[in-house]
Each structure stands twice: as structure tokens, then as C-alpha cells.
Design an enzyme around this catalytic site. Structure first.
Site, PDB file in Angstrom:
ATOM      1  N   ASN A  12      23.866 -89.312  39.367  1.00 44.74           N
ATOM      2  CA  ASN A  12      22.967 -88.765  40.371  1.00 44.74           C
ATOM      3  C   ASN A  12      23.468 -87.362  40.716  1.00 44.74           C
ATOM      4  O   ASN A  12      24.436 -87.211  41.448  1.00 44.74           O
ATOM      5  CB  ASN A  12      22.974 -89.678  41.616  1.00 44.74           C
ATOM      6  N   TRP A  13      22.811 -86.374  40.133  1.00 45.27           N
ATOM      7  CA  TRP A  13      23.262 -84.981  40.342  1.00 45.27           C
ATOM      8  C   TRP A  13      22.914 -84.460  41.734  1.00 45.27           C
ATOM      9  O   TRP A  13      23.358 -83.378  42.118  1.00 45.27           O
ATOM     10  CB  TRP A  13      22.624 -84.057  39.299  1.00 45.27           C
ATOM     11  N   LYS A  14      22.085 -85.183  42.460  1.00 46.58           N
ATOM     12  CA  LYS A  14      21.631 -84.741  43.793  1.00 46.58           C
ATOM     13  C   LYS A  14      21.061 -83.313  43.701  1.00 46.58           C
ATOM     14  O   LYS A  14      20.386 -83.005  42.730  1.00 46.58           O
ATOM     15  CB  LYS A  14      22.762 -84.858  44.808  1.00 46.58           C
ATOM     16  N   HIS A  24      17.643 -93.856  48.367  1.00 47.55           N
ATOM     17  CA  HIS A  24      19.032 -93.394  48.489  1.00 47.55           C
ATOM     18  C   HIS A  24      19.343 -93.134  49.972  1.00 47.55           C
ATOM     19  O   HIS A  24      18.479 -92.656  50.711  1.00 47.55           O
ATOM     20  CB  HIS A  24      19.232 -92.120  47.661  1.00 47.55           C
ATOM     21  N   GLU A  42      20.851 -90.866  51.398  1.00 48.78           N
ATOM     22  CA  GLU A  42      20.663 -89.481  51.838  1.00 48.78           C
ATOM     23  C   GLU A  42      19.189 -89.204  52.147  1.00 48.78           C
ATOM     24  O   GLU A  42      18.864 -88.331  52.947  1.00 48.78           O
ATOM     25  CB  GLU A  42      21.217 -88.514  50.772  1.00 48.78           C
ATOM     26  N   GLU A  51      25.460 -99.300  47.592  1.00 46.54           N
ATOM     27  CA  GLU A  51      26.180 -98.072  47.935  1.00 46.54           C
ATOM     28  C   GLU A  51      26.507 -98.065  49.426  1.00 46.54           C
ATOM     29  O   GLU A  51      25.663 -97.639  50.243  1.00 46.54           O
ATOM     30  CB  GLU A  51      25.327 -96.848  47.612  1.00 46.54           C
ATOM     31  N   GLY A  74      30.340 -89.942  48.874  1.00 47.29           N
ATOM     32  CA  GLY A  74      30.769 -88.547  49.035  1.00 47.29           C
ATOM     33  C   GLY A  74      31.974 -88.361  49.931  1.00 47.29           C
ATOM     34  O   GLY A  74      32.234 -87.249  50.397  1.00 47.29           O
ATOM     35  N   SER A 112      31.709 -92.774  45.804  1.00 49.06           N
ATOM     36  CA  SER A 112      33.012 -92.174  45.469  1.00 49.06           C
ATOM     37  C   SER A 112      33.664 -92.783  44.229  1.00 49.06           C
ATOM     38  O   SER A 112      34.888 -92.941  44.170  1.00 49.06           O
ATOM     39  CB  SER A 112      33.968 -92.255  46.669  1.00 49.06           C
TER      40      SER A 112
HETATM   41  P1  PGA Z   1      29.294 -90.124  45.278  1.00 48.53           P
HETATM   42  O1  PGA Z   1      27.718 -90.366  45.421  1.00 48.53           O
HETATM   43  O2  PGA Z   1      29.721 -90.713  43.971  1.00 48.53           O
HETATM   44  O3  PGA Z   1      29.456 -88.643  45.346  1.00 48.53           O
HETATM   45  O4  PGA Z   1      29.944 -90.832  46.436  1.00 48.53           O
HETATM   46  C1  PGA Z   1      27.122 -91.568  45.008  1.00 48.53           C
HETATM   47  C2  PGA Z   1      25.669 -91.553  45.366  1.00 48.53           C
HETATM   48  O5  PGA Z   1      25.312 -90.980  46.408  1.00 48.53           O
HETATM   49  O6  PGA Z   1      24.821 -92.082  44.643  1.00 48.53           O
END
Ligand code: PGA
Length: 259
Positions: A9-11, A103, A105, A176, A182, A220
Site C-alpha cells: 500500500n503505497w498510500k 483503510h 486512514e 490492521e 505507521g 508496521s
Molecule cells: P505501515 O502501513 O506498514 O506503514 O504501518 C500499513 C497500512 O496502513 O496498510
């Protein structure tokens, strides 16, 4: 045999098409050279919308065996006056196979369980494979420990007949924990295993035995602990930050391939 999934997931990264192509190509070229040891692994790259078209059109012949493309979101309507939104058909017609839904976020930006339910239905209708993200905001203890994820899952699946989930990866659930995303503070594999068992018990009666959803861990993940989640029973990983560094992401793939 069911494949292990490793999803990148490159966001909202990287900042230019040139960097996106370089990142994609370095992972793809490594995968091409090692496809013999990656038979049971599928890598799904989810770049920002704006890079999907270029990546797909310049890699058509490579997007079949080990590597697929996914989007990070979609809208539930098919077409019309929805400024800024992207429809499931647009993604499907472009060559996307997967889509991340719900997600944390996006939930933080106001996405509700009802919206996630509509997005899930729209993805299934357009034959995109949904990667549904669920996870608790903070570590819970006691009997209400799993209440939040139970509710998220129940509301996301509301009104969707399980007959629509025909193939083993027609629903992918990414567990998650929000506090682990993150932060560099991943959930301990043995604690994540407890949630995995909870989710398997929850989904088992809802799905036919051959169509049980694949359940991934995300939050993470790095190359040092990636394989620990596979060893406790997860079907794969959703990787954020570490997927932006091709060397680190390749190390994650290598360690899962050895499991
Ligand atoms: P992260 O993100 O590996 O940077 O914690 C995972 C995600 O948000 O899917």
C-alpha cells in the site's frame, strides 16, 4: 494451493511518475528473476490512482502470474456527477484486480461503516477483489477486546449474500490494528494470532468451507518480523511504509517465500 498475498500500500507516495515507475520496476524485475521460488506468493501493488494507468500499460505481460495491481479506494456509484471519485468499472476496465476498502486512514477522514458496505458491494459487483481493512483504534483488554472489529466486519458485510464470495480470494480481510500502523510498533505476532483465531471463528459459519476469506496482517510490518505472521497462520501481509523501499520490500517477499 492458496497463495500467500503480499500487498504493497503505497498510500500517497511517491511524488512523481518517474519514481513510481522506478519503484514498481525494481520490484517487478526482481520478481521476474525469482518467479520459480515465488510460485505460492502473489504480490499486489496498490499505487495512487494517478500512476495506475502507466504502470498497467507498460507492464501488461507481467501482470499475470505473481504480480497484480490494486487501487487504494473506489466509489460505489457506477458513473455520474461525483466530482473527484473513481468508479469500480474504471478500475476494472483499466486492469485492476484488487481494491483496498475501509483503510483506517480513510475511516479517520470520515468514511463510515455504511460507506464501506456500499464500496464492498460495488467492488464485488464489478468483480474487483476487495481487501477489507479492519482494526481496533487502541489496544483493548477484557471481554470487549474484539467488539470494535466484530462490529466493523458485521457492518461491512451487511446484506451481502455469501454466495457472492465464490473463490478463495474473493474476500480478503486485512487485520490492521490502528495503533500499529505507521508507528514502527507492530502488534506482536502472538497477539495478532489471537485476533486471527477470533476472525476465523467469526467468518467460518458465514462462508462456505472452500471460500473462507483470506486474512492478512498489517501494521508496521518489516522484513525482520514478516515471516512471524505467516508462521502463526496469516495468509499474507499488508505493507505500508516498508513497501516504498524496494530492497526492504523484496526482503519481506523473500522471508515469506521461505515459510
Ligand atoms: P505501515 O502501513 O506498514 O506503514 O504501518 C500499513 C497500512 O496502513 O496498510
Amino acid at each position: 494451493m492458496i497463495q500467500k498475498l503480499i500487498i504493497a500500500n503505497w498510500k500517497m507516495n511517491p511524488q512523481s511518475l518517474a519514481e513510481a515507475m522506478e519503484l514498481f520496476n525494481s520490484v517487478k524485475n526482481w520478481i521476474k528473476r525469482h518467479s520459480n521460488v515465488l510460485k505460492n506468493i502473489r504480490i499486489i501493488i496498490c499505487p495512487p490512482f494517478v500512476y495506475l494507468s502507466n504502470i498497467i500499460s507498460s507492464n501488461l505481460q507481467h501482470l499475470t502470474s505473481n504480480i497484480s495491481l490494486g487501487a487504494q479506494d473506489l466509489f460505489w456509484e457506477e458513473k455520474g456527477s461525483f466530482t473527484g471519485e473513481i468508479s469500480p468499472k474504471m478500475l476494472k476496465n483499466l486492469g485492476c484486480q484488487y481494491v483496498i476498502i475501509g483503510h483506517s486512514e480513510r475511516r479517520k477522514l470520515g468514511e463510515t461503516d455504511e460507506m464501506i458496505n456500499k464500496k464492498l458491494k460495488a467492488a464485488i459487483k464489478s468483480k474487483l477483489k476487495p481487501i477489507l481493512c479492519i482494526g481496533e483504534k487502541r489496544r483493548e483488554v477484557g471481554s470487549r477486546k474484539y467488539e470494535e472489529i466484530r462490529n466493523q466486519l458485521k457492518k461491512a458485510l451487511k446484506g451481502i449474500p455469501n454466495s457472492l464470495f465464490q473463490l478463495p480470494d474473493s474476500l480478503i480481510i486485512a487485520y490492521e490494528p490502528v495503533w500499529a500502523i505507521g508507528t514502527g510498533n507492530p502488534c506482536k505476532p502472538e497477539d495478532a494470532k489471537e485476533v486471527l483465531t477470533f476472525l476465523r471463528n467469526l467468518t467460518q459459519p458465514l462462508f462456505h468451507s472452500t471460500t473462507q476469506p483470506l486474512i492478512l496482517y498489517g501494521g508496521s510490518v518489516n522484513s525482520k518480523i514478516a515471516k512471524d505472521y505467516i508462521e502463526v497462520g496469516f495468509d499474507g501481509l499488508l505493507v505500508g511504509g516498508a513497501s516504498l523501499d524496494s530492497k526492504e520490500f523484496i526482503e519481506i517477499i523473500k522471508s515469506v517465500a521461505k515459510c
